[in-house]
Design a protein around this motif. Sequence first.
Motif, mmCIF file in Angstrom:
data_model
loop_
_atom_site.group_PDB
_atom_site.id
_atom_site.type_symbol
_atom_site.label_atom_id
_atom_site.label_comp_id
_atom_site.label_asym_id
_atom_site.label_seq_id
_atom_site.Cartn_x
_atom_site.Cartn_y
_atom_site.Cartn_z
ATOM 1 N N CYS A 45 41.196 18.430 46.930
ATOM 2 C CA CYS A 45 40.423 18.201 48.141
ATOM 3 C C CYS A 45 39.076 17.612 47.745
ATOM 4 O O CYS A 45 38.452 18.096 46.795
ATOM 5 C CB CYS A 45 40.249 19.560 48.828
ATOM 6 N N ASN A 47 36.356 17.911 48.994
ATOM 7 C CA ASN A 47 35.256 18.846 49.230
ATOM 8 C C ASN A 47 35.212 19.934 48.149
ATOM 9 O O ASN A 47 34.429 20.859 48.220
ATOM 10 C CB ASN A 47 35.440 19.487 50.614
ATOM 11 N N ARG A 48 36.123 19.786 47.177
ATOM 12 C CA ARG A 48 36.157 20.745 46.076
ATOM 13 C C ARG A 48 36.056 20.060 44.720
ATOM 14 O O ARG A 48 35.569 20.656 43.763
ATOM 15 C CB ARG A 48 37.473 21.540 46.105
ATOM 16 N N GLY A 56 33.459 23.491 48.673
ATOM 17 C CA GLY A 56 34.447 23.566 49.743
ATOM 18 C C GLY A 56 33.855 24.056 51.048
ATOM 19 O O GLY A 56 32.664 24.370 51.146
ATOM 20 N N CYS A 57 34.689 24.122 52.071
ATOM 21 C CA CYS A 57 34.261 24.669 53.362
ATOM 22 C C CYS A 57 33.932 26.141 53.144
ATOM 23 O O CYS A 57 34.578 26.801 52.332
ATOM 24 C CB CYS A 57 35.375 24.518 54.390
ATOM 25 N N TYR A 59 34.546 28.753 54.628
ATOM 26 C CA TYR A 59 35.582 29.760 54.937
ATOM 27 C C TYR A 59 36.838 29.578 54.098
ATOM 28 O O TYR A 59 37.812 30.294 54.279
ATOM 29 C CB TYR A 59 35.975 29.670 56.425
ATOM 30 N N CYS A 60 36.819 28.605 53.174
ATOM 31 C CA CYS A 60 38.065 28.194 52.515
ATOM 32 C C CYS A 60 38.559 29.208 51.493
ATOM 33 O O CYS A 60 37.849 29.599 50.591
ATOM 34 C CB CYS A 60 37.866 26.862 51.810
ATOM 35 N N ASN A 62 42.448 28.939 50.209
ATOM 36 C CA ASN A 62 43.816 28.480 50.458
ATOM 37 C C ASN A 62 44.861 29.546 50.174
ATOM 38 O O ASN A 62 45.938 29.518 50.746
ATOM 39 C CB ASN A 62 44.120 27.220 49.639
ATOM 40 N N TYR A 104 45.673 22.154 50.716
ATOM 41 C CA TYR A 104 44.643 21.154 50.430
ATOM 42 C C TYR A 104 44.870 19.869 51.234
ATOM 43 O O TYR A 104 45.358 19.940 52.355
ATOM 44 C CB TYR A 104 44.545 20.912 48.915
ATOM 45 N N ARG A 135 42.710 15.858 55.540
ATOM 46 C CA ARG A 135 41.390 15.768 56.160
ATOM 47 C C ARG A 135 41.202 14.391 56.781
ATOM 48 O O ARG A 135 41.777 13.416 56.294
ATOM 49 C CB ARG A 135 40.302 15.946 55.081
ATOM 50 N N ARG A 175 31.919 21.197 56.008
ATOM 51 C CA ARG A 175 33.205 20.494 56.047
ATOM 52 C C ARG A 175 33.164 19.196 55.247
ATOM 53 O O ARG A 175 34.185 18.736 54.755
ATOM 54 C CB ARG A 175 33.577 20.138 57.501
#
Length: 326
Positions: A45, A47-48, A56-57, A59-60, A62, A104, A135, A175
């Motif tokens: 991802c 964002n990671r 990451g987000c 709240y993430c 996975n 992801y 995404r 996000r």
Amino acid sequence: MLSNPAHMKNYPWGHERRFNAYSNYFKKHFGARVQKVSIDAGFTCPNRDGTKGTEGCTYCNNDAFNPSYCIPEKPVVQQIEEGIKFHQKRYRTATSYLAYFQAYSNTYAPLEKMKQLYEEALGYPGISGLIIGTRPDCVDVEKLDYIKELSEKCYIAVEYGIESCYNKTLRRVNRGHTVEEAWNALNATSSMGINTGAHFIFGLPGESVKEMLAEAEIISRMPLTTVKFHQLQIIKGTRMEDEFRRRPGDFHVFSWEEYLGFFINFLERLNPAIVVERFTGEAPPRLLVAANWGKKRTDQIVTLVEKSLEELDTWQGRLYIKHGSV
Ligand code: SF4
């Protein structure tokens, strides 16, 4: 506003259930029950991996959403084989399966890699199509052209994590993409004739219930085939857990009873043409910091929502007002 369908045999979606239900949509499309088999194909991802961020987000986690048979080290065909066996025990009536690239961002790789993994899944006996979770900032014309080609041969849907219609919320939960990017991805996908899905969360920090309800009108204008909604579930070990412990007043944590009332109001305002796949999330209770509703399973929740719609004599889209598209 729609005319009162109580006088009609069926609702606008062609059956007697009070919402445009995903299972009925698939029965109509495939003529039989279809089950999704989740796959973790080892995508990552942006964002990671550092492209957009590394954390990451907020709240993430996975792990909260991946079934046990989904392990990226296992080849796609092995995950499908194990997934089908798992579902055959639970849902004996399913005869057809969709490979769900879930973990992801499943378009975040070179096109050749996507082709190899998707085609491996589509080659497995009994797999009738793909659901590709990703995404909004992980698609481009080249990838969508390829997905469009696939969609001319079998069922394909691209499911975008959008989560909120407000940029202030997307920034707050890190996000790493905007609402405008979500619109662009949805418009590009839909205009190519590919089925589109989206995922939204109710209860993200800084969002009022009024703002969440107002999302019904915005989502109703999006070019969506299907949609999934979740209540916010704060998962242990996430950055959001820290934030929640520090500033609990910034969160609207729904009790089940309040969420049910909110969701009925929301559904009444939602475009009846959009198929609704989920009303709630179902993270394992052992991982939850807040919003633990006990052991209510998804199917029980669907029954309770339908019972409430019946009691209130209401339905998806009863208060929907069609506006011009953006
Ligand atoms: S986009 Fe998905 S996988 Fe990536 S950090 Fe956010 S929740 Fe996690």
